[in-house]
Design a protein around this motif. Structure first.
Motif, PDB file in Angstrom:
ATOM      1  N   LEU A   1      -6.118  70.048  59.022  1.00  0.00           N
ATOM      2  CA  LEU A   1      -7.422  70.224  59.652  1.00  0.00           C
ATOM      3  C   LEU A   1      -8.082  68.876  59.931  1.00  0.00           C
ATOM      4  O   LEU A   1      -8.029  67.963  59.108  1.00  0.00           O
ATOM      5  N   THR A   2      -8.683  68.768  61.084  1.00  0.00           N
ATOM      6  CA  THR A   2      -9.408  67.558  61.459  1.00  0.00           C
ATOM      7  C   THR A   2     -10.834  67.928  61.863  1.00  0.00           C
ATOM      8  O   THR A   2     -11.132  69.079  62.164  1.00  0.00           O
ATOM      9  N   VAL A   3     -11.685  66.928  61.862  1.00  0.00           N
ATOM     10  CA  VAL A   3     -13.090  67.122  62.220  1.00  0.00           C
ATOM     11  C   VAL A   3     -13.337  66.469  63.570  1.00  0.00           C
ATOM     12  O   VAL A   3     -12.948  65.321  63.798  1.00  0.00           O
ATOM     13  N   GLU A   4     -13.962  67.193  64.479  1.00  0.00           N
ATOM     14  CA  GLU A   4     -14.259  66.667  65.813  1.00  0.00           C
ATOM     15  C   GLU A   4     -15.531  65.839  65.778  1.00  0.00           C
ATOM     16  O   GLU A   4     -16.604  66.356  65.463  1.00  0.00           O
ATOM     17  N   THR A   5     -15.403  64.528  66.064  1.00  0.00           N
ATOM     18  CA  THR A   5     -16.577  63.654  66.095  1.00  0.00           C
ATOM     19  C   THR A   5     -16.917  63.192  67.501  1.00  0.00           C
ATOM     20  O   THR A   5     -17.992  62.638  67.720  1.00  0.00           O
ATOM     21  N   ASP A   6     -16.000  63.410  68.449  1.00  0.00           N
ATOM     22  CA  ASP A   6     -16.291  63.080  69.844  1.00  0.00           C
ATOM     23  C   ASP A   6     -17.228  64.158  70.385  1.00  0.00           C
ATOM     24  O   ASP A   6     -16.816  65.272  70.687  1.00  0.00           O
TER      25      ASP A   6
ATOM     26  N   SER B   1     -11.541  59.158  68.853  1.00  0.00           N
ATOM     27  CA  SER B   1     -11.087  60.139  67.869  1.00  0.00           C
ATOM     28  C   SER B   1     -11.922  60.016  66.606  1.00  0.00           C
ATOM     29  O   SER B   1     -12.605  59.006  66.379  1.00  0.00           O
ATOM     30  N   ALA B   2     -11.842  61.038  65.759  1.00  0.00           N
ATOM     31  CA  ALA B   2     -12.604  61.033  64.509  1.00  0.00           C
ATOM     32  C   ALA B   2     -12.212  59.843  63.639  1.00  0.00           C
ATOM     33  O   ALA B   2     -13.068  59.154  63.076  1.00  0.00           O
ATOM     34  N   GLU B   3     -10.900  59.582  63.537  1.00  0.00           N
ATOM     35  CA  GLU B   3     -10.429  58.496  62.689  1.00  0.00           C
ATOM     36  C   GLU B   3     -10.956  57.151  63.184  1.00  0.00           C
ATOM     37  O   GLU B   3     -11.411  56.309  62.395  1.00  0.00           O
ATOM     38  N   GLU B   4     -10.902  56.946  64.506  1.00  0.00           N
ATOM     39  CA  GLU B   4     -11.364  55.681  65.073  1.00  0.00           C
ATOM     40  C   GLU B   4     -12.861  55.501  64.872  1.00  0.00           C
ATOM     41  O   GLU B   4     -13.335  54.419  64.488  1.00  0.00           O
ATOM     42  N   LYS B   5     -13.609  56.541  65.110  1.00  0.00           N
ATOM     43  CA  LYS B   5     -15.065  56.438  65.028  1.00  0.00           C
ATOM     44  C   LYS B   5     -15.527  56.187  63.586  1.00  0.00           C
ATOM     45  O   LYS B   5     -16.354  55.297  63.338  1.00  0.00           O
ATOM     46  N   LEU B   6     -14.993  56.943  62.652  1.00  0.00           N
ATOM     47  CA  LEU B   6     -15.409  56.778  61.257  1.00  0.00           C
ATOM     48  C   LEU B   6     -14.939  55.449  60.696  1.00  0.00           C
ATOM     49  O   LEU B   6     -15.634  54.823  59.884  1.00  0.00           O
TER      50      LEU B   6
ATOM     51  N   LEU C   1     -24.229  62.005  64.686  1.00  0.00           N
ATOM     52  CA  LEU C   1     -23.331  62.868  65.442  1.00  0.00           C
ATOM     53  C   LEU C   1     -21.913  62.795  64.884  1.00  0.00           C
ATOM     54  O   LEU C   1     -21.190  63.791  64.876  1.00  0.00           O
ATOM     55  N   ALA C   2     -21.509  61.621  64.430  1.00  0.00           N
ATOM     56  CA  ALA C   2     -20.156  61.462  63.894  1.00  0.00           C
ATOM     57  C   ALA C   2     -19.961  62.252  62.609  1.00  0.00           C
ATOM     58  O   ALA C   2     -18.878  62.792  62.352  1.00  0.00           O
ATOM     59  N   TYR C   3     -21.005  62.312  61.785  1.00  0.00           N
ATOM     60  CA  TYR C   3     -20.900  62.989  60.491  1.00  0.00           C
ATOM     61  C   TYR C   3     -21.502  64.391  60.504  1.00  0.00           C
ATOM     62  O   TYR C   3     -21.651  65.012  59.450  1.00  0.00           O
ATOM     63  N   LEU C   4     -21.820  64.892  61.700  1.00  0.00           N
ATOM     64  CA  LEU C   4     -22.499  66.186  61.792  1.00  0.00           C
ATOM     65  C   LEU C   4     -21.678  67.306  61.171  1.00  0.00           C
ATOM     66  O   LEU C   4     -22.183  68.112  60.386  1.00  0.00           O
ATOM     67  N   ILE C   5     -20.398  67.388  61.514  1.00  0.00           N
ATOM     68  CA  ILE C   5     -19.563  68.469  61.000  1.00  0.00           C
ATOM     69  C   ILE C   5     -19.360  68.315  59.500  1.00  0.00           C
ATOM     70  O   ILE C   5     -19.353  69.294  58.752  1.00  0.00           O
ATOM     71  N   ASP C   6     -19.197  67.059  59.027  1.00  0.00           N
ATOM     72  CA  ASP C   6     -19.089  66.833  57.585  1.00  0.00           C
ATOM     73  C   ASP C   6     -20.324  67.354  56.869  1.00  0.00           C
ATOM     74  O   ASP C   6     -20.236  67.938  55.781  1.00  0.00           O
ATOM     75  N   SER C   7     -21.491  67.141  57.491  1.00  0.00           N
ATOM     76  CA  SER C   7     -22.730  67.628  56.881  1.00  0.00           C
ATOM     77  C   SER C   7     -22.713  69.147  56.745  1.00  0.00           C
ATOM     78  O   SER C   7     -23.076  69.693  55.695  1.00  0.00           O
ATOM     79  N   LEU C   8     -22.260  69.829  57.804  1.00  0.00           N
ATOM     80  CA  LEU C   8     -22.213  71.293  57.759  1.00  0.00           C
ATOM     81  C   LEU C   8     -21.152  71.792  56.783  1.00  0.00           C
ATOM     82  O   LEU C   8     -21.276  72.874  56.216  1.00  0.00           O
TER      83      LEU C   8
ATOM     84  N   ASN D   1     -15.450  72.113  64.557  1.00  0.00           N
ATOM     85  CA  ASN D   1     -16.612  71.675  65.323  1.00  0.00           C
ATOM     86  C   ASN D   1     -17.824  72.496  64.900  1.00  0.00           C
ATOM     87  O   ASN D   1     -17.778  73.227  63.907  1.00  0.00           O
ATOM     88  N   ILE D   2     -18.898  72.380  65.656  1.00  0.00           N
ATOM     89  CA  ILE D   2     -20.137  73.066  65.275  1.00  0.00           C
ATOM     90  C   ILE D   2     -19.942  74.574  65.196  1.00  0.00           C
ATOM     91  O   ILE D   2     -20.533  75.248  64.363  1.00  0.00           O
TER      92      ILE D   2
END
Length: 758
Positions: free
Chosen positions: A409-414, A538-543, A586-593, A648-649
């Motif tokens: 599983l991955t988290v969408e940050t874009d 990508s999520a990895e690049e952004k984080l 926005l990058a950590y939004l899904i992590d927050s949820l 995603n959201i």
């Protein structure tokens, strides 16, 4: 849940039946009265609300807004070959003036290339300086106001704080886009505030439109399944009344819909239609056995009302588990769904006796498709009898394989991946990020002295230099680093100035009045460097980029302890440098949820297990009932990993949401099984009869709901598409769990003797 209907239940049903016309009239009047307050339900459109109040990323962002006024920038970009010609710069200035007049835009600080290269108000010294350093001046604004091709430019608009704007954010963006579309050549509008607004706009608009479309599609499917207009109107009546009552209650309770609760109407629709589908199948079966309508209505309500109650109660308990979340909209969503579910229970209980009694009603003859369905159900039932070990082994292997997908599983940050490629916002992002640079603005902020000095500015230069080197080889992530030293170094020392540094700052104010205050807060002792980054990463690049930037800020400005001589001898600590901004939110939004979803899911499971145990007065049946409910959840979440569908959201809470929805089929199946057992049927015969009766209702309800949720695939908002598809898969998984796994488990753990679970 008693297998012998208790007297109080029969009395309640008799009472409801006698008062059916009065109750039907009263609740229709109440529904009419609920229309106006329901229409006042507002939509919370704040990205900050999707974080817990003590989240460090949110606190850093809010602190930055207090210190520097926030970074709500909108970029309007276009390409023209004549950009650096006098005519091109004249057009840039004219277009900038038009955009600055839009209500909600801070006209005093709009930036454009023409004013940057030739400011309208200049003293003699600055005019001579800019003429000599025209090329350097252009490079200073490279990646912000001018692209590498020398043909692409951006006009940077800073928005007024929302509370100070004379119009709504939506109206401001509408007018900006109207000017951009009318400009020749076409201009593109980007910026985090625009993206966030579009996200909420799509969710709200698509949610309303798709709900209406799905209701019409559901009406068609229900008519094809039941072939009676009554069984089209009654489910829709229950759903619409439940939704209106729920929304009216939410308005009276001062609740607001949010990104999380945007699926409220869709989920209430699931529960309402599934409930009425079971009633319709059961009632029609009784009528086909030549039972009179009044008696069939009473018998249907007596036999199904307990199942309907416990279905709604367990669903409400599942959603109520979201109250454990630290995020306010998630907690509100749990309350909303619990209210909506109980409204379905009330609506079905009160409206169905009168609704079924209206007009002439005869049981339709079984269509050939129904007879074919019964043959399929019979084969499925026989298959579960003949190959139980094979089915269980296959299920275990399937579950293990699906569970292995959890690790993928991955988290969408874009954030742009939330929109279709054909949408205006994605086209604009592609244009800006390929021709001009990053469309996302964020910062690092760090301690600063009350008055700037050369030693301190050298440290700022060093940090800015390291930030410019942060990109990995061959990859551009951070596209621009904007520091106060950039402009200070551009302006030479003014001869005979008593304070050379302050004289430079005064000169800069002529060029850009808010430049110093937007980067340096002397009163609070804080400075920042503004960054531009690519949104489409990508999520990895952004984080990874955020972590590296934050580490550099802490390296250069680790913070220091400052002791203040006060009465209480307080010791304050100057906080170290750190990264902040809506880009990070926005990058950590899904992590927050996701942070507290595992606990909510476990709490939902425990609550539903406890209620199922109470409902059937048997821990054994309670445990058995949980297995087919967990099966589709593992299947759905695991499939997301294997098919590389990012969280995603729309999918961040899919496990908790699914847990509250998949109990319906198993409760009705177990209730039907126990009802047949109480009549003296053997375990095998009870399962076969339940398959034939309840099984049809489960399939009908699932078909109708999958058809309704397929409409979500037409949404402009990608998370809604994922949500519709995955909920459909979960519903199909719940159906298979109830029709295939549950019969095997009941035969394994239920002895062949008549026993009431009451």
């Amino acid at each position: 849940m008693s297998s012998h209907p208790q007297r109080w239940l029969e009395s309640l049903v008799d009472y409801l039946y006698k008062l059916r016309w009065i109750l039907l009239l009263i609740f229709m009047v109440l529904t009419g009265l609920a229309i106006y307050p329901a229409s006042q339900l507002s939509f919370e459109q704040s990205i900050e609300s999707l974080y817990s109040k003590d989240d460090p990323h949110l606190l850093d962002y809010l602190e930055s807004k207090r210190l520097f006024g926030g970074d709500e920038f909108v970029f309007v970009a276009y390409t023209t070959p004549e950009l650096l010609e006098p005519e091109g710069l004249l057009e840039v200035r004219r277009f900038s003036q038009d955009l600055s007049k839009v209500p909600g835009v801070n006209a005093e600080v709009t930036q454009n290339l023409a004013d940057a290269l030739s400011p309208p108000k200049l003293n003699f010294f600055l005019r001579a300086l800019i003429r000599r350093k025209q090329d350097e001046m252009t490079e200073l604004f490279r990646g912000v106001l001018i692209g590498d091709d020398n043909q692409t430019t951006a006009i940077v608009l800073r928005l007024l704080p929302e509370e100070d704007s004379p119009v709504s954010r939506g109206e401001t963006f509408r007018r900006i886009r109207q000017l951009a579309e009318g400009h020749s050549p076409q201009a593109y509008v980007v910026g985090e505030p625009v993206q966030v607004h579009d996200m909420f706009r799509y969710v709200e608009e698509d949610g309303n439109i798709l709900f209406k479309v799905s209701l019409n599609l559901l009406a068609l499917v229900l008519f094809l399944l039941f072939r009676r207009l009554r069984w089209v109107m009654l489910p829709l009546l229950v759903v619409i009344c439940s939704i209106l009552w729920t929304e009216a209650i939410l308005v009276l309770g001062h609740f607001q819909l949010s990104m999380v609760s945007s699926m409220l109407n869709s989920l209430v629709t699931i529960i309402g239609i599934a409930t009425v589908a079971h009633v319709a199948v059961h009632f029609q079966e009784l009528q086909r056995n030549n039972i009179s309508r009044p008696r069939a209505i009473r018998q249907t309500m007596v036999e199904l009302l307990p199942a309907i109650f416990w279905t709604c109660a367990t669903t409400a308990a599942g959603f109520a588990s979201l109250l454990s979340s630290e995020i306010a909209p998630v907690r509100s969503f749990g309350i909303m769904m619990a209210i909506g579910t109980m409204m379905v229970l009330i609506a079905a209980t009160v409206l169905l006796p009168g609704g079924i009694s209206l007009g002439y009603l005869s049981a339709p003859l079984k269509h050939s498709s129904e007879q074919g369905l019964e043959r399929i159900l019979k084969k499925v039932c026989l298959g579960t009898e003949q190959y139980p070990r094979l089915i269980l082994s296959g299920t275990v292997l399937l579950v293990l394989f699906a569970a292995a997908g959890f690790s993928r599983l991955t988290v969408e940050t874009d954030f742009s991946k939330n929109f279709r490629d054909s949408s205006d916002i994605v086209k604009a992002l592609n244009f800006v990020e390929t021709r001009l640079g990053g469309a996302s603005t964020w910062e690092v902020n760090f301690p600063a002295p009350p008055q700037l000095n050369d030693d301190y500015l050298d440290r700022v230069r060093a940090l800015a230099s390291d930030l410019q080197q942060v990109n990995p080889p061959g990859k551009q992530q951070l596209t621009k680093v904007i520091s106060i030293t950039d402009t200070l170094d551009f302006i030479p020392k003014i001869p005979f100035a008593s304070d050379p540094l302050q004289s430079k700052l005064d000169s800069i104010k002529t060029l850009q009045p808010d430049f110093e205050s937007s980067l340096y807060n002397s009163e609070k002792g804080r400075m920042r460097i503004v960054l531009r980054a690519l949104e489409r990463q990508s999520a990895e690049e952004k984080l990874s980029l955020i972590d590296k930037v934050d580490a550099l800020a802490k390296k250069h400005f680790p913070g220091s302890k400052v002791t203040e001589k006060t009465d209480s001898s307080d010791v304050e600590t100057a906080e170290s440098g750190k990264a902040a901004g809506i880009f990070i939110l926005l990058a950590y939004l899904i992590d927050s949820l996701l942070n507290d979803q595992l606990f909510s899911f476990l709490l939902a499971g425990a609550s539903i297990l406890a209620m199922m145990t109470v409902a059937f007065r048997s821990l054994k049946i309670g445990i058995i009932s949980m297995i087919p409910n967990l099966f589709p959840i593992i299947l759905v979440v695991g499939a997301m990993g294997w098919f590389n569908l990012p969280l995603n959201i729309g999918t961040a809470m899919i496990a908790s949401v699914s847990m509250g929805l998949t109990t319906d089929s198993s409760i009705h199946f177990i209730t039907g099984f126990l009802r047949e057992r109480s009549r003296g049927a053997s375990v095998v015969d009870a399962i076969r009869r339940t398959h034939r009766g309840v099984g049809r209702a489960i399939i009908f309800a699932t078909c109708a709901l999958v058809a309704g949720f397929s409409v979500l695939t037409l949404s402009h908002f990608i998370p809604l598409i994922y949500f519709g598809a995955l909920v459909s898969v979960a519903m199909v998984g719940g159906m298979l769990g109830s029709l295939v796994l549950l019969p095997i488990l009941l035969r394994l753990f239920y002895k062949d003797k008549v026993k009431s679970a009451a």
